[in-house]
Design an enzyme around this catalytic site. Structure first.
Site, mmCIF file in Angstrom:
data_model
loop_
_atom_site.group_PDB
_atom_site.id
_atom_site.type_symbol
_atom_site.label_atom_id
_atom_site.label_comp_id
_atom_site.label_asym_id
_atom_site.label_seq_id
_atom_site.Cartn_x
_atom_site.Cartn_y
_atom_site.Cartn_z
ATOM 1 N N ASP A 1 0.851 -1.188 0.000
ATOM 2 C CA ASP A 1 0.000 0.000 0.000
ATOM 3 C C ASP A 1 0.887 1.238 0.000
ATOM 4 O OD1 ASP A 1 -1.934 2.133 0.842
ATOM 5 O OD2 ASP A 1 -3.270 0.410 1.107
ATOM 6 N N THR B 1 -16.023 -2.513 -9.356
ATOM 7 C CA THR B 1 -17.166 -1.804 -8.787
ATOM 8 C C THR B 1 -18.393 -1.898 -9.679
ATOM 9 O OG1 THR B 1 -17.966 0.432 -8.220
ATOM 10 C CG2 THR B 1 -16.261 0.286 -9.884
ATOM 11 N N ASP B 2 -19.558 -1.710 -9.076
ATOM 12 C CA ASP B 2 -20.796 -1.670 -9.864
ATOM 13 C C ASP B 2 -20.893 -0.408 -10.713
ATOM 14 O OD1 ASP B 2 -21.214 0.157 -7.806
ATOM 15 O OD2 ASP B 2 -23.065 -0.758 -7.069
ATOM 16 N N GLU B 3 -20.070 0.590 -10.408
ATOM 17 C CA GLU B 3 -20.182 1.875 -11.107
ATOM 18 C C GLU B 3 -19.776 1.806 -12.571
ATOM 19 O OE1 GLU B 3 -19.042 5.452 -9.090
ATOM 20 O OE2 GLU B 3 -19.100 4.475 -7.128
#
Length: 362
Positions: free
Chosen positions: A36, A137-139
């Site tokens: 990260d 993502t659903d976006e």
């Protein structure tokens, strides 16, 4: 498995690491290595409890550092890459889309390059074991009409924001590496997540924190936008199920399979706060709601068909929204130091010679 988790100090990535150690047999997890860069959405505090585990390793690095990632894959003999790392705040993507292209598109491409180079070197039995799991993502499907059925796996992409466009592009690169080079990849699309360790800028924690501080609760437009909310631990359980039993080259939708408008959600949060943390004035938190100018390109409705997960992998979300919101409210109330810390220092962590100090062993 030795698992490389990119973005593992972020909201969903860190919750996934905690989930693995809390819920899955230790015999299945040889080691988890988190990469990260600790941008605005990643915090060392999210994984501090895991640092003492012998089979956990954290390295502060950017996935765009292809040389480091490649060396890490070879040194650690990684069995699975779970790719969470991404810029994910839509409003920020509108203000500065270049960062999203760099992290979500270029970063994913470089991670795929490293992964394919490593995968190509493996013996046949190790190739059979290796997986690359990309968290999307659903976006990417854009706004689903109110009278339309939820999006199915393989549905038409129609991203509306720089964020969703960058995620769509990264999805396409993942599929290109599966179809062209045979990299054993899978993609999951999730609906909106909520729960512990989510950045206070995000909708649900933002509403909780603002309400408890007596600040206004800003709601875009008329608050009629529909979202499907999944408790983050449910999402993590779904990811684990896909990692262990999903088929390479497949897409899986992970969501609750329901929908609620933003204004209904905010009122539900206010009602729970009224019960558990009533205001001294005796007034409801809902009086703090303020409607503000809508953001550009704001999709009206997201909706995923999640039946494939249940039918093929025997998984479905367990946490009901009201109970999940209650647990989330109490987490933020009990972790004010965490909120203060991540907001004040902006997730900055100063380290030098990160790769050497990580003490990676082959």
């Amino acid at each position: 498995m030795k698992i490389l988790v990119t973005g593992g100090a972020g909201f969903i990535g860190s919750n996934f690491c905690h989930y693995c150690y809390a819920h899955e047999p230790s015999s299945q997890i040889e080691k988890i290595i988190v990469i990260d860069k600790l941008g605005y959405s990643g915090s060392i505090e999210n994984i501090s409890e895991l640092m003492e585990k012998e089979n956990f390793c954290f390295i502060q690095a950017d996935i765009c550092n292809q040389e480091l990632i490649t060396q890490l894959l070879f040194d650690e003999k990684i069995d699975a890459v779970i790719h969470f790392a991404a810029e994910s705040h839509v409003d920020r993507s509108i203000d500065d889309p270049a960062i999203f292209v760099q992290s979500n598109v270029v970063g994913t491409f470089k991670l795929l390059e490293s992964s394919f180079h490593y995968f190509s070197s493996l013996a046949h039995k190790d190739k059979e074991k290796f997986r690359f799991l990309h968290i999307s993502t659903d976006e990417v499907y854009g706004s689903i009409p109110m009278d339309a059925s939820p999006a199915k796996e393989g549905g038409l992409y129609a991203p509306s924001s720089p964020y969703s466009a960058s995620k769509a592009a990264s999805d396409h690169f993942v599929w290109a590496y599966y179809k062209t080079y045979g990299l054993p990849a899978m993609i999951t699309h999730s609906s909106n997540n909520y729960g512990p360790r989510q950045h206070p800028e995000k909708m649900i924690p933002h509403m909780i924190c603002n309400a408890l501080e007596g600040k206004e609760l800003p709601v875009y437009g008329l608050g009629l936008n529909i979202r499907d909310w999944i408790y983050v631990e449910d999402h993590c359980a779904g990811i684990w199920r896909v990692l262990c039993w999903g088929k390479q080259g497949e897409v899986y939708h992970i969501g609750k399979g329901s929908g609620i408008s933003n204004i209904e959600l905010v009122r539900k949060i206010c009602s729970l706060l009224d019960i558990f943390f009533p205001r001294l004035t005796g007034k409801s938190y809902s009086e703090l709601i303020r409607f503000v100018a809508d953001r550009p390109g704001h999709d009206l409705r997201y909706a995923l068909d999640v039946s494939k997960m249940k039918k093929e992998l025997g998984w479905e979300a367990q946490m009901e929204l009201e109970k999940g919101l209650e647990k989330t409210i109490f987490w933020y109330v009990e972790h004010k130091d965490w909120i203060r810390s991540v907001m004040e220092k902006g997730y900055a962590l100063k380290r030098q010679g990160l790769y050497r100090k990580a003490k990676i062993t082959s």
